[in-house]
Design a protein around this motif. Sequence first.
Motif, PDB file in Angstrom:
ATOM      1  N   VAL A 196      -9.601   8.175  -2.483  1.00  0.00           N
ATOM      2  CA  VAL A 196      -9.981   7.696  -3.819  1.00  0.00           C
ATOM      3  C   VAL A 196      -8.983   6.681  -4.348  1.00  0.00           C
ATOM      4  O   VAL A 196      -9.360   5.681  -4.961  1.00  0.00           O
ATOM      5  N   ASP A 197      -7.697   6.926  -4.121  1.00  0.00           N
ATOM      6  CA  ASP A 197      -6.660   5.989  -4.559  1.00  0.00           C
ATOM      7  C   ASP A 197      -6.058   5.260  -3.362  1.00  0.00           C
ATOM      8  O   ASP A 197      -4.851   5.084  -3.252  1.00  0.00           O
ATOM      9  N   GLY A 198      -6.931   4.806  -2.458  1.00  0.00           N
ATOM     10  CA  GLY A 198      -6.481   4.212  -1.196  1.00  0.00           C
ATOM     11  C   GLY A 198      -5.575   3.009  -1.373  1.00  0.00           C
ATOM     12  O   GLY A 198      -4.605   2.833  -0.620  1.00  0.00           O
ATOM     13  N   LEU A 199      -5.873   2.156  -2.345  1.00  0.00           N
ATOM     14  CA  LEU A 199      -5.037   0.970  -2.535  1.00  0.00           C
ATOM     15  C   LEU A 199      -3.614   1.339  -2.925  1.00  0.00           C
ATOM     16  O   LEU A 199      -2.671   0.597  -2.617  1.00  0.00           O
ATOM     17  N   HIS A 200      -3.474   2.465  -3.582  1.00  0.00           N
ATOM     18  CA  HIS A 200      -2.138   2.921  -3.964  1.00  0.00           C
ATOM     19  C   HIS A 200      -1.318   3.340  -2.744  1.00  0.00           C
ATOM     20  O   HIS A 200      -0.085   3.382  -2.811  1.00  0.00           O
ATOM     21  N   GLN A 201      -2.000   3.604  -1.628  1.00  0.00           N
ATOM     22  CA  GLN A 201      -1.325   4.081  -0.420  1.00  0.00           C
ATOM     23  C   GLN A 201      -0.872   2.944   0.497  1.00  0.00           C
ATOM     24  O   GLN A 201      -0.249   3.203   1.524  1.00  0.00           O
ATOM     25  N   ILE A 202      -1.195   1.706   0.150  1.00  0.00           N
ATOM     26  CA  ILE A 202      -0.955   0.592   1.078  1.00  0.00           C
ATOM     27  C   ILE A 202       0.510   0.479   1.463  1.00  0.00           C
ATOM     28  O   ILE A 202       0.858   0.332   2.642  1.00  0.00           O
ATOM     29  N   SER A 203       1.390   0.524   0.471  1.00  0.00           N
ATOM     30  CA  SER A 203       2.811   0.338   0.785  1.00  0.00           C
ATOM     31  C   SER A 203       3.332   1.412   1.735  1.00  0.00           C
ATOM     32  O   SER A 203       4.228   1.153   2.542  1.00  0.00           O
ATOM     33  N   SER A 204       2.736   2.606   1.689  1.00  0.00           N
ATOM     34  CA  SER A 204       3.218   3.677   2.564  1.00  0.00           C
ATOM     35  C   SER A 204       2.640   3.591   3.971  1.00  0.00           C
ATOM     36  O   SER A 204       3.220   4.149   4.907  1.00  0.00           O
ATOM     37  N   VAL A 205       1.497   2.907   4.135  1.00  0.00           N
ATOM     38  CA  VAL A 205       0.897   2.817   5.470  1.00  0.00           C
ATOM     39  C   VAL A 205       1.311   1.535   6.202  1.00  0.00           C
ATOM     40  O   VAL A 205       1.018   1.400   7.394  1.00  0.00           O
ATOM     41  N   VAL A 206       1.972   0.607   5.529  1.00  0.00           N
ATOM     42  CA  VAL A 206       2.378  -0.638   6.174  1.00  0.00           C
ATOM     43  C   VAL A 206       3.240  -0.389   7.409  1.00  0.00           C
ATOM     44  O   VAL A 206       3.019  -1.009   8.460  1.00  0.00           O
ATOM     45  N   PHE A 263      -2.961  -8.186   3.691  1.00  0.00           N
ATOM     46  CA  PHE A 263      -2.119  -7.573   2.656  1.00  0.00           C
ATOM     47  C   PHE A 263      -1.063  -8.560   2.169  1.00  0.00           C
ATOM     48  O   PHE A 263      -0.848  -8.702   0.953  1.00  0.00           O
ATOM     49  N   TYR A 264      -0.407  -9.238   3.109  1.00  0.00           N
ATOM     50  CA  TYR A 264       0.670 -10.147   2.715  1.00  0.00           C
ATOM     51  C   TYR A 264       0.130 -11.463   2.131  1.00  0.00           C
ATOM     52  O   TYR A 264       0.740 -12.035   1.229  1.00  0.00           O
ATOM     53  N   GLU A 265      -0.993 -11.943   2.636  1.00  0.00           N
ATOM     54  CA  GLU A 265      -1.534 -13.199   2.119  1.00  0.00           C
ATOM     55  C   GLU A 265      -2.071 -13.058   0.700  1.00  0.00           C
ATOM     56  O   GLU A 265      -1.994 -13.993  -0.087  1.00  0.00           O
ATOM     57  N   THR A 266      -2.639 -11.899   0.376  1.00  0.00           N
ATOM     58  CA  THR A 266      -3.232 -11.698  -0.948  1.00  0.00           C
ATOM     59  C   THR A 266      -2.339 -10.875  -1.867  1.00  0.00           C
ATOM     60  O   THR A 266      -2.667 -10.730  -3.052  1.00  0.00           O
ATOM     61  N   GLY A 267      -1.247 -10.339  -1.354  1.00  0.00           N
ATOM     62  CA  GLY A 267      -0.393  -9.486  -2.178  1.00  0.00           C
ATOM     63  C   GLY A 267      -1.097  -8.205  -2.576  1.00  0.00           C
ATOM     64  O   GLY A 267      -0.965  -7.744  -3.716  1.00  0.00           O
ATOM     65  N   LEU A 268      -1.869  -7.603  -1.661  1.00  0.00           N
ATOM     66  CA  LEU A 268      -2.642  -6.395  -1.954  1.00  0.00           C
ATOM     67  C   LEU A 268      -1.693  -5.193  -1.979  1.00  0.00           C
ATOM     68  O   LEU A 268      -1.431  -4.545  -0.964  1.00  0.00           O
ATOM     69  N   ASN A 269      -1.177  -4.929  -3.155  1.00  0.00           N
ATOM     70  CA  ASN A 269      -0.229  -3.833  -3.421  1.00  0.00           C
ATOM     71  C   ASN A 269       1.052  -3.926  -2.593  1.00  0.00           C
ATOM     72  O   ASN A 269       1.727  -2.931  -2.357  1.00  0.00           O
ATOM     73  N   VAL A 270       1.359  -5.128  -2.108  1.00  0.00           N
ATOM     74  CA  VAL A 270       2.654  -5.422  -1.483  1.00  0.00           C
ATOM     75  C   VAL A 270       3.100  -6.774  -2.034  1.00  0.00           C
ATOM     76  O   VAL A 270       2.263  -7.560  -2.494  1.00  0.00           O
ATOM     77  N   ALA A 324      -8.303  -5.296 -10.057  1.00  0.00           N
ATOM     78  CA  ALA A 324      -7.841  -6.543  -9.435  1.00  0.00           C
ATOM     79  C   ALA A 324      -6.455  -6.921  -9.933  1.00  0.00           C
ATOM     80  O   ALA A 324      -5.595  -7.353  -9.155  1.00  0.00           O
ATOM     81  N   LYS A 325      -6.236  -6.777 -11.222  1.00  0.00           N
ATOM     82  CA  LYS A 325      -4.945  -7.165 -11.795  1.00  0.00           C
ATOM     83  C   LYS A 325      -3.827  -6.252 -11.307  1.00  0.00           C
ATOM     84  O   LYS A 325      -2.698  -6.692 -11.091  1.00  0.00           O
ATOM     85  N   ARG A 326      -4.156  -4.995 -11.104  1.00  0.00           N
ATOM     86  CA  ARG A 326      -3.126  -4.022 -10.709  1.00  0.00           C
ATOM     87  C   ARG A 326      -2.724  -4.169  -9.260  1.00  0.00           C
ATOM     88  O   ARG A 326      -1.537  -4.063  -8.921  1.00  0.00           O
ATOM     89  N   TYR A 327      -3.701  -4.432  -8.372  1.00  0.00           N
ATOM     90  CA  TYR A 327      -3.417  -4.349  -6.941  1.00  0.00           C
ATOM     91  C   TYR A 327      -3.365  -5.700  -6.224  1.00  0.00           C
ATOM     92  O   TYR A 327      -2.763  -5.796  -5.159  1.00  0.00           O
ATOM     93  N   LEU A 328      -4.004  -6.707  -6.749  1.00  0.00           N
ATOM     94  CA  LEU A 328      -4.031  -7.998  -6.057  1.00  0.00           C
ATOM     95  C   LEU A 328      -2.975  -8.940  -6.608  1.00  0.00           C
ATOM     96  O   LEU A 328      -2.808  -9.046  -7.834  1.00  0.00           O
ATOM     97  N   ASP A 334       3.678 -12.465   0.559  1.00  0.00           N
ATOM     98  CA  ASP A 334       4.584 -13.152   1.480  1.00  0.00           C
ATOM     99  C   ASP A 334       3.734 -13.932   2.476  1.00  0.00           C
ATOM    100  O   ASP A 334       3.241 -13.383   3.458  1.00  0.00           O
ATOM    101  N   GLN A 335       3.559 -15.231   2.202  1.00  0.00           N
ATOM    102  CA  GLN A 335       2.667 -16.028   3.051  1.00  0.00           C
ATOM    103  C   GLN A 335       3.230 -16.215   4.454  1.00  0.00           C
ATOM    104  O   GLN A 335       2.462 -16.370   5.408  1.00  0.00           O
ATOM    105  N   LEU A 336       4.547 -16.202   4.597  1.00  0.00           N
ATOM    106  CA  LEU A 336       5.135 -16.327   5.934  1.00  0.00           C
ATOM    107  C   LEU A 336       4.768 -15.116   6.788  1.00  0.00           C
ATOM    108  O   LEU A 336       4.368 -15.265   7.951  1.00  0.00           O
ATOM    109  N   GLN A 337       4.868 -13.924   6.206  1.00  0.00           N
ATOM    110  CA  GLN A 337       4.474 -12.720   6.944  1.00  0.00           C
ATOM    111  C   GLN A 337       2.967 -12.701   7.193  1.00  0.00           C
ATOM    112  O   GLN A 337       2.498 -12.243   8.241  1.00  0.00           O
ATOM    113  N   GLY A 338       2.213 -13.214   6.230  1.00  0.00           N
ATOM    114  CA  GLY A 338       0.770 -13.300   6.419  1.00  0.00           C
ATOM    115  C   GLY A 338       0.410 -14.190   7.590  1.00  0.00           C
ATOM    116  O   GLY A 338      -0.453 -13.851   8.413  1.00  0.00           O
ATOM    117  N   MET A 339       1.073 -15.352   7.687  1.00  0.00           N
ATOM    118  CA  MET A 339       0.843 -16.252   8.819  1.00  0.00           C
ATOM    119  C   MET A 339       1.243 -15.589  10.130  1.00  0.00           C
ATOM    120  O   MET A 339       0.543 -15.704  11.145  1.00  0.00           O
TER     121      MET A 339
END
Length: 985
Positions: free
Chosen positions: A401-411, A432-439, A776-780, A442-447
């Motif tokens: 249910v709160d999956g987006l909140h778990q992103i930083s822990s599953v990276v 995750f890194y290109e869009t800043g989805l709860n992290v 969107a504002k909270r996680y992206l 970082d476009q370099l890491q995204g690339m």
Amino acid sequence: MVYRDDYFIRHSISVSAVILRAWITHKYSGGDLNVKWEENLLHAVAKNYTLLKTVPPFERPFKDHQVCLEWNMDYIWNLRANKIPQCPLENAVLLFADVVTLLGFLYASSGENTGIVKKFLRFHNRELEATRRQRIDYPVFTVSLWLYLLHYCKANLCGILYFVDSNEMYGTPSVFLTEEGHLHIQMHLVKGEDLAVKTKFTMPLKEWFRLDISFNGGQIIVTTSIGQDLESYHNQTISFREDFYYNDTAGYFIIGGSRYVAGIEGFFGPLKYYRLHTLHPTQIFNPLLEKQLAEQIKSYYERCAQVQEIVSMYTSTVQQGGGRQEACNLQNSYLDLKLRYGSPSTCRAFPWEKELKDRHPGLFQALLEMGLWTVPRNQNESVLEIGRRIFEKAVKRLSTVDGLHQISSVVPFLMDSSCCGYHKASYYLAVFYETGLNVPRDQLQGMLYSLVGGQGSERLSSMNLGYKHYQGIDNYPLDWELSYAYYSNIATKTPLDQHTLQGDQAYVETIRLKDDETLKVQTKEDGDVFMWLKHEATRGNAAAQQRLAQMLFWGQQGVAKNPEAAIEWYAKGALETEDPALIYDYAIVLFKGQGVKKNRRLALELMKKAASKGLHQAVNGLGWYYHKFKKNYVKAAKYWLKAEEMGNPDASYNLGVLYLDGIFPGVPERNQTLAGEYFHKAAQGGHIEGTLWCSLYYITGNLETFPRDPEKAVVWAKHVAEKNGYLGHVIRKGLNAYLEGSWHEALLYYVLAAETGIEVSQTNLAHICEERPDLAKRYLGVNCVWRYYNFSVFQIGAPSFAYLKMGDLYYYGHQNQSQDLELSVQMYAQAALDGDSQGFFNLALLIEEGAIIPHHILDFLEIDPTIHSNNISILQELYERCWSQSSEESFSPCSLAWLYLHLRLIWGAVLHSALIYFLGTFLLSVLIAWTVQYFQFVSASGSGPTPARSSSEPPAPTASPAVTPAADASAQDRPTVTNNAEPRE
């Protein structure tokens, strides 16, 4: 060629190289003076050449013409005699005018049969072009490219850089990598043969190095340099006496793989090509521009090597069991039962665990919790399987249910999964890194992770790279050839994936979250729609049977893919009904053995039965049968021509294949032109393979009927790639989550799909962000609504509501985006052109507010400015089109606006007419007369009537006119009105 230009010699020939040739031929074996020298050279019994030194044009002497000029002419000439003219554009710096940058950004080569296609044009400068032509049999050029190799070639040869001529043959130069790591360099000779050489040294692995290859006639110099200072790693000079044939405009270059050969496994860096110069490595300017990204790639594989070593050692130790397992647990009956039925136990006494557990805590935790007895014994397969399990564990946490909140822990788990070669995890990390989805964004890491995923042939990663290079966004350079390399890789796999009954795939459907009617018919196996179809199919409804089978076979409309169940319905419909479509579908299943045992005899009977009912697919199927199984091309062509006349795109494609292979009955050789025409016709009918051939023709430009057009090639390849079932699976998961109200999961999967560049997911994601701006504002870490609506309007076939939304955002401004009326007008105009009445209405409102519509926008809307020369005329046209495009039968805003405009026009016409002036004058006169009368009355009322004075004596007589007194006249003619002063007439 000998003297400088002067007053008499105006255009002396500029020569940069002179080759003196001599050869001997037999008098009666080709020594004909009327034959071209190239043909005589082929029959020479002895030949030689030498390179003559030339004198630059401005170092030559002046010729003494023994002629005296007039003094003024002589004076003028002497003023200009020693001045060297300034060269424009191409010949400004002749030394570097021939430099071509074939690749300016990193390219992830997956080791498959796709690569970058580049084509050289002739020089515009006549001297450079003349030099190029003179060196056709004496090549002078230099190639410099950066490489990062992960493995040596797994086949005989792997493509690095090679030239393909107009006859689809390798030309000069062709550079490949061998199984042992050597370079294989191949040249085409003037006499028509090919010559190859292999370097003595091998290429370095997992290290960035620069490869420089110089050709100078028959001499080849190969140099590899590594390190920041480009210290020479290896150098080799190879000499030949044969004449190489080199024409770099008579074909195209390929970087990496192609349909002829697979590419290398690794990465390409910047690639420069000096077309007319041979340079020493120290003279070459070709730096590794993306140094940070290159270093990140190197660090990634160093870390992953350590992760893979840990996983391999851990897995092999656990799987060996037996004697080594006693170190973990004593052997007894209880432990045997626990091992068989309980949670798996693992040995925790690894000597290197303490050193690395702090560096890889998530990896050790995952390994300890994982049962490894079912992992394959093969090392590479076992590492990949563990990567898959780690990924699924991470995704399970993201689906809560709160999956987006778990992103930083599953990276960390996703990083380990990526290192194990499971590159779905790489794509998740890239997004995750290109869009800043709860992290942190970082476009370099995204690339980095997008390139790593692309190198690992992950479909969504390759589409992401193709899309970014196609649009030139997110710091990716605009490069259509590079975009084509990624898109074509997935496009070629799409038809294969569609016929694979395994994997997480679903049919790619265009379902918009704004379309309530379409959302209502989405179902599942226990849904009302599916149950109703199943009920009707059981009763023998052929249409329901066909629809049910299609939904199950392809995974459509929300139903999970189930080929076995689909085949049951195909069989039931084919054998119980006379529906030709069901009969044909079941025949194809029997021919191919998809989920059922092959039965060619029954399949042929069913195919003939369906064809007899006039089904064009079945007619094409008969042609396919005679082509594939009987090798009877006459009958195959006969059926395909018939089906093609009936409008079957598969038949068009099949006829193209016959012409391409040179086996069309009655045609003795290949005819690529006719093949291309049939492929194009098939592509227009939606045929996937036909579309792929057309995209290939557009990128190479080797057919006159398909002039080179890299952008069009990308569009066609992108169209096919976006039908891939693995992308469809992600989209379907997002849609199901949305329908179930699982907002976190819906946002996650739509972000993953949108970043591949598919338009429908981009608009759907923007819609979700509008519905849940808090989420969107909270996680992206990006402006979701702006980013994805903006992306969508640059796509082919974008919906009109996306243009309207972007028009509104430009008009009002959005967050950090300032107002831009010009772009707002363009967006509304595009919506209007797509037939949206709201677009016309918004343009009209802008004009009402005083905005000016540029002429090019009016031309775009096919509104003639000469006919509609003022804003009122344009408003009328816009409102009329708005009304005509409106879908509402009753009064609409467009019709009301049109009516209001015409009422204003009528009122304005009335106000400016002659009648209104007359009426105005009359009313003004009446008003003035009434005002005068009113003031007279007020004045009379203020003085009051004078009373009659009584006297005993009559008044003295006075002179008066001979008329009746007024008082008497008044008394006689009308009643007297007291106390009221009235004007007299």
